[in-house]
Structures are given as structure tokens and as C-alpha cells.
Design a protein around this motif. Structure first.
Motif, PDB file in Angstrom:
ATOM      1  N   ASN A   1       0.813  -1.223   0.000  1.00  0.00           N
ATOM      2  CA  ASN A   1       0.000   0.000   0.000  1.00  0.00           C
ATOM      3  C   ASN A   1       0.846   1.273   0.000  1.00  0.00           C
TER       4      ASN A   1
ATOM      5  N   VAL B   1      -0.237   4.241  -2.165  1.00  0.00           N
ATOM      6  CA  VAL B   1      -1.449   4.888  -1.659  1.00  0.00           C
ATOM      7  C   VAL B   1      -1.084   5.822  -0.499  1.00  0.00           C
ATOM      8  N   TYR B   2      -0.271   5.326   0.436  1.00  0.00           N
ATOM      9  CA  TYR B   2       0.102   6.136   1.599  1.00  0.00           C
ATOM     10  C   TYR B   2       0.876   7.384   1.188  1.00  0.00           C
TER      11      TYR B   2
ATOM     12  N   ASN C   1       0.943   8.863  -1.753  1.00  0.00           N
ATOM     13  CA  ASN C   1       0.068   9.782  -2.502  1.00  0.00           C
ATOM     14  C   ASN C   1      -0.831  10.569  -1.559  1.00  0.00           C
ATOM     15  N   ARG C   2      -1.359   9.902  -0.547  1.00  0.00           N
ATOM     16  CA  ARG C   2      -2.231  10.589   0.419  1.00  0.00           C
ATOM     17  C   ARG C   2      -1.440  11.636   1.202  1.00  0.00           C
ATOM     18  N   ALA C   3      -0.229  11.283   1.610  1.00  0.00           N
ATOM     19  CA  ALA C   3       0.616  12.246   2.331  1.00  0.00           C
ATOM     20  C   ALA C   3       0.903  13.462   1.457  1.00  0.00           C
ATOM     21  N   TYR C   4       1.182  13.224   0.174  1.00  0.00           N
ATOM     22  CA  TYR C   4       1.423  14.335  -0.740  1.00  0.00           C
ATOM     23  C   TYR C   4       0.177  15.211  -0.861  1.00  0.00           C
ATOM     24  N   ASP C   5      -0.984  14.573  -1.001  1.00  0.00           N
ATOM     25  CA  ASP C   5      -2.234  15.335  -1.110  1.00  0.00           C
ATOM     26  C   ASP C   5      -2.460  16.218   0.116  1.00  0.00           C
ATOM     27  N   ILE C   6      -2.226  15.664   1.286  1.00  0.00           N
ATOM     28  CA  ILE C   6      -2.407  16.429   2.525  1.00  0.00           C
ATOM     29  C   ILE C   6      -1.441  17.607   2.557  1.00  0.00           C
TER      30      ILE C   6
ATOM     31  N   HIS D   1      -2.503  20.284   0.079  1.00  0.00           N
ATOM     32  CA  HIS D   1      -3.659  21.049   0.550  1.00  0.00           C
ATOM     33  C   HIS D   1      -3.253  22.069   1.621  1.00  0.00           C
TER      34      HIS D   1
END
Length: 66
Positions: free
Chosen positions: A7, A10-11, A13-18, A21
Motif C-alpha cells: 500500500n 497509496v500512503y 500519494n495521500r501524504a502528498y495530497d495532505i 492542501h
């Protein structure tokens, strides 16, 4: 991602998104994001050199495979 390497994308990518933002919201600069990523990389690299950490990581992986 060290416990669930399948995963990792996914992790990360989510950290980058956060992080992105937070930049858009004006509470971080891009340099904050880059510095945080580098700090995390260096910190994990240091942990990988610690035998106790590696033993605990392997134990966590085994528990999750059950």
C-alpha cells in the motif's frame, strides 16, 4: 508503508495530497513540504539502522500477515 509495503503508493500519494492542501490553504510553503519529506526519509533511514526497531517492524509485519 513499512508494515504494508503493498500500500506504499497509496500512503505516499495521500501524504502528498495532505501536504499540497496545506500549501493551498496557506499554512505551509512548498519548502515546508519538501523539508518534511526529507526529514521523514532521514528519520526512517536512521530507524532502519536500529536493531530493536527492525525486530519490531518484522514482528508487526508477521502479525499483519495472519
Amino acid at each position: 508503508s513499512a508494515v504494508y509495503p503493498e500500500n506504499a503508493e497509496v500512503y505516499f500519494n495521500r501524504a502528498y495530497d495532505i501536504a499540497r492542501h496545506r500549501e493551498v490553504a496557506g499554512v505551509h510553503y512548498p519548502s515546508d513540504t519538501a523539508a518534511g519529506a526529507e526529514l521523514a526519509r532521514q528519520f526512517f533511514e536512521a530507524l532502519e539502522g536500529d536493531q530493536t526497531f527492525m525486530e519490531l517492524l518484522l514482528e508487526a509485519r508477521k502479525k499483519e500477515q495472519k
